[in-house]
Design a protein around this motif. Structure first.
Motif, PDB file in Angstrom:
ATOM      1  N   ALA A  48     -18.492   3.178  39.153  1.00 21.74           N
ATOM      2  CA  ALA A  48     -18.868   2.729  37.810  1.00 21.74           C
ATOM      3  C   ALA A  48     -20.333   3.060  37.527  1.00 21.74           C
ATOM      4  O   ALA A  48     -20.671   3.528  36.438  1.00 21.74           O
ATOM      5  N   ILE A  77     -12.536   2.662  35.598  1.00 18.98           N
ATOM      6  CA  ILE A  77     -13.249   2.923  36.848  1.00 18.98           C
ATOM      7  C   ILE A  77     -13.100   1.691  37.726  1.00 18.98           C
ATOM      8  O   ILE A  77     -13.292   0.564  37.274  1.00 18.98           O
ATOM      9  N   TYR A  82     -11.255   5.572  42.941  1.00 20.52           N
ATOM     10  CA  TYR A  82     -12.289   5.941  41.975  1.00 20.52           C
ATOM     11  C   TYR A  82     -11.922   5.453  40.570  1.00 20.52           C
ATOM     12  O   TYR A  82     -12.708   4.874  39.866  1.00 20.52           O
ATOM     13  N   TYR A  83     -10.691   5.706  40.175  1.00 22.59           N
ATOM     14  CA  TYR A  83     -10.237   5.240  38.867  1.00 22.59           C
ATOM     15  C   TYR A  83      -8.744   4.978  38.926  1.00 22.59           C
ATOM     16  O   TYR A  83      -8.038   5.432  39.816  1.00 22.59           O
TER      17      TYR A  83
END
Length: 192
Positions: free
Chosen positions: A118, A112, A98-99
């Motif tokens: 995003a 991101i 996810y990040y």
């Protein structure tokens, strides 16, 4: 005698407008340290002190000449929205891709990773979502795009959060006074 009192009232702080009194109370309620932006043409627009009775966070919205907006949120225990720790393994929840966060100079930058993630937060994949700094060991501060403007705002999409994060610094006493005056002026202009 009344004339002397009337003429000295501004010097005694008796002529503060309601906006100045409101912002003054907000700033006075927060006894800790907080961060401000110093450079890049960013001017404070709004200020909120939050965190319940302990008043743990100061949230300042800034705008620049191109009407782009960012939020600086800071406090002694504030760790940012994603709680990103570049010195630890990436989180396993909600998704390891996810990040990703990493040190970039003195800043912790959260980027991101996937296109889907995003889109959910209104940035491009690989773009900084949040930039965080530890200032003097007393204040943690982060910079994000202003959610009030929404992710669709074309102006906000051009904000380089890493560059803006470079303008973070610990607020001094004169910053508090300037912040009160500037935010009160913005509020007064927005009030019909």
């Amino acid at each position: 005698m009344l004339l002397v009192l009337f003429l000295s009232a501004p010097a005694l702080g008796g002529c503060q407008n309601p906006h100045q009194r409101y912002v003054q109370r907000q700033v006075d309620a927060y006894e800790g340290e907080f961060a401000v932006l110093d450079g890049g043409g960013w001017e404070p627009q709004d200020l909120i002190v939050s965190g319940g009775e302990t008043r743990e966070h100061v949230r300042i919205t800034y705008a620049d000449g191109a009407d782009r907006r960012v939020v600086v949120e800071s406090g002694e225990s504030f760790t940012g929205y994603l709680g990103c720790d570049p010195d630890s393994p990436p989180p396993s929840d909600p998704s390891p891709d996810y990040y990703v966060c990493a040190w970039e100079g003195d800043l912790v930058v959260t980027r991101i990773v996937t296109e889907e993630a995003a889109r959910n937060v209104g940035v491009e994949a690989g773009e900084a979502f949040e930039v965080r700094a530890d200032l003097s060991g007393r204040t943690n501060a982060n910079v994000i795009r202003s959610p009030r403007e929404g992710s669709e705002s074309p102006q906000n999409s051009t904000v380089d959060l890493v560059e803006v994060g470079g303008y973070l610094r610990q607020a001094a006493q004169e910053d508090r006074e300037e912040l009160i005056e500037t935010v009160a002026e913005v509020m007064a202009e927005a009030t019909p």
